[in-house]
Enzyme design. Sequence first.
Site, PDB file in Angstrom:
ATOM      1  N   CYS A 149      -2.858  10.859   1.068  1.00  0.00           N
ATOM      2  CA  CYS A 149      -2.157   9.608   0.733  1.00  0.00           C
ATOM      3  C   CYS A 149      -0.739   9.872   0.249  1.00  0.00           C
ATOM      4  CB  CYS A 149      -2.942   8.868  -0.334  1.00  0.00           C
ATOM      5  SG  CYS A 149      -4.657   8.645   0.105  1.00  0.00           S
TER       6      CYS A 149
ATOM      7  N   LYS B 118      -1.587  24.018 -13.551  1.00  0.00           N
ATOM      8  CA  LYS B 118      -2.047  22.666 -13.898  1.00  0.00           C
ATOM      9  C   LYS B 118      -2.166  22.467 -15.412  1.00  0.00           C
ATOM     10  CE  LYS B 118      -3.102  20.090 -10.937  1.00  0.00           C
ATOM     11  NZ  LYS B 118      -2.263  19.148 -10.186  1.00  0.00           N
TER      12      LYS B 118
ATOM     13  N   ARG C   5       4.080   7.086  -6.936  1.00  0.00           N
ATOM     14  CA  ARG C   5       3.535   8.285  -7.580  1.00  0.00           C
ATOM     15  C   ARG C   5       4.227   9.540  -7.063  1.00  0.00           C
ATOM     16  NH1 ARG C   5      -0.737   8.091 -10.680  1.00  0.00           N
ATOM     17  NH2 ARG C   5      -1.831   9.995 -10.078  1.00  0.00           N
TER      18      ARG C   5
ATOM     19  N   LYS D 195       0.838  -1.207   0.000  1.00  0.00           N
ATOM     20  CA  LYS D 195       0.000   0.000   0.000  1.00  0.00           C
ATOM     21  C   LYS D 195       0.872   1.256   0.000  1.00  0.00           C
ATOM     22  CE  LYS D 195      -3.094   3.109   0.823  1.00  0.00           C
ATOM     23  NZ  LYS D 195      -4.081   3.539  -0.144  1.00  0.00           N
TER      24      LYS D 195
END
Length: 421
Positions: free
Chosen positions: A257, A396, A210, A203
Amino acid sequence: MKKICVLGLGYIGLPTSAILALNGYQVIGIDINKEIVETVNKGKIHINEPKLCNIVSDMVAKKRLVAKTKPEKADIFIISVPTPLNKNKCCDLSFVITAIKSIIPYIEKENIIIIESTIPPHTVEDIIKPIIEKAGFNVGKDIYLAYCPERVLPGRIMDELVNNNRIIGGCTSICAKKAAEIYKSFIKGEILITDAKTAEMTKLIENTFRDVNIALVNELVKICNKLRINVLEVIKLANKHPRVNLHLPGPGVGGHCLAVDPYFIIQKTPYLARIISLAREINSNMPYYIVSQVKQLTKDINKPKIAVFGIAYKGNVDDIRESPALKIIELLKNEGFIVTIYDPYVKTDIIATSTINQSIENADMILLLADHNEFKNINYVKLVKKMRTPIIFDTKNIIKKIDNNFKKIKIINLGNLFTID
Ligand code: SAJ
């Protein structure tokens, strides 16, 4: 009908409760927050997640999902409480430990206990199992304990909960088998059986993968701008290679995360986790880089006013946890900028202006920090007319359509930053 207590009705616990209820379990959702319990019991939800509300209202109406503040006897217990970072950048296990201790009075032989919260490797074996065994149970013999991390993407949770592959890390093989039976009832993806510590590390490394890859492109942004090369063009071309998949650069990495999980590996092996530490450092420093560019872009403007568009940690979500936008806003204010904020998803006290027009009134820059769909479809040519200076800094890279009208606006992204000096 088997009964499941799900502890923690957050981003993962509530969708999981809803899916389990939908698949034939009697679900008791437990949360220490009374308001959340009341909201759920009204058939409503406190988070913004597509498709969730309908299922919750249906399951609550059918009494298959009930929310409570205290656990009770059940066949299965699922722990999905937060595991935030503490001030030493280590995992704060207090919610998990409190949750486990809170079920001890209610557990009985043959119960299954599943941890879904993200935790450092060895936590199940070294910390959780001893608490259960101290209460007189024998894990693997009369109680079954497993670590089953979720891997769902906020915004697509209801689909991914069902369709993603799922890792089941049992304390023993029988523990894994018992836990797998529950997930098999609703998961269409593969069920991958392993032990608890392997599941814990898997996990963590998924999100670390990433984070490290995003750090690589964020570093490339700085390198390319120094060398006067358009990084976005480089990424686009490099990704035409069949075995290259560069991630997208941005104002930093947020969320509960990617910005958190790598530290759970670092805390266990600080001297070995070198790339992981450096990636965290690079991504955490992106807000400083963005603010330095804002300063450069507005250096000739008197008392510049910056309209920040999007403070969610990513597009189309209402979540601001660990969002780099919060750091950017703090830094901008410290530098003396006047800052307004507009985010159609996020409801928080730090947003003083509510409409897009209010936020850009006399502004000198739109600083785009989240790739919400709404921001892709705005008529910027019309919008900038209300500004004092028509600069858009699109971190972005979502403003694509540059027709002749767009020429009047200065549109800066991470690829053409070097053109400003
Ligand atoms: N980001 C970039 N560049 C990219 C991709 C993301 O800068 O190329 C940024 C985003 O803007 C955001 C942050 O990274 O600030 C995290 O976004 P994300 O979409 O990569 O991840 P999360 O945190 O929303 O969800 C992740 C997912 N993990 C993976 O895709 C491996 C999800 O599957 C996990 O279940 C989730 O973390 C979790 O709960 O661990």
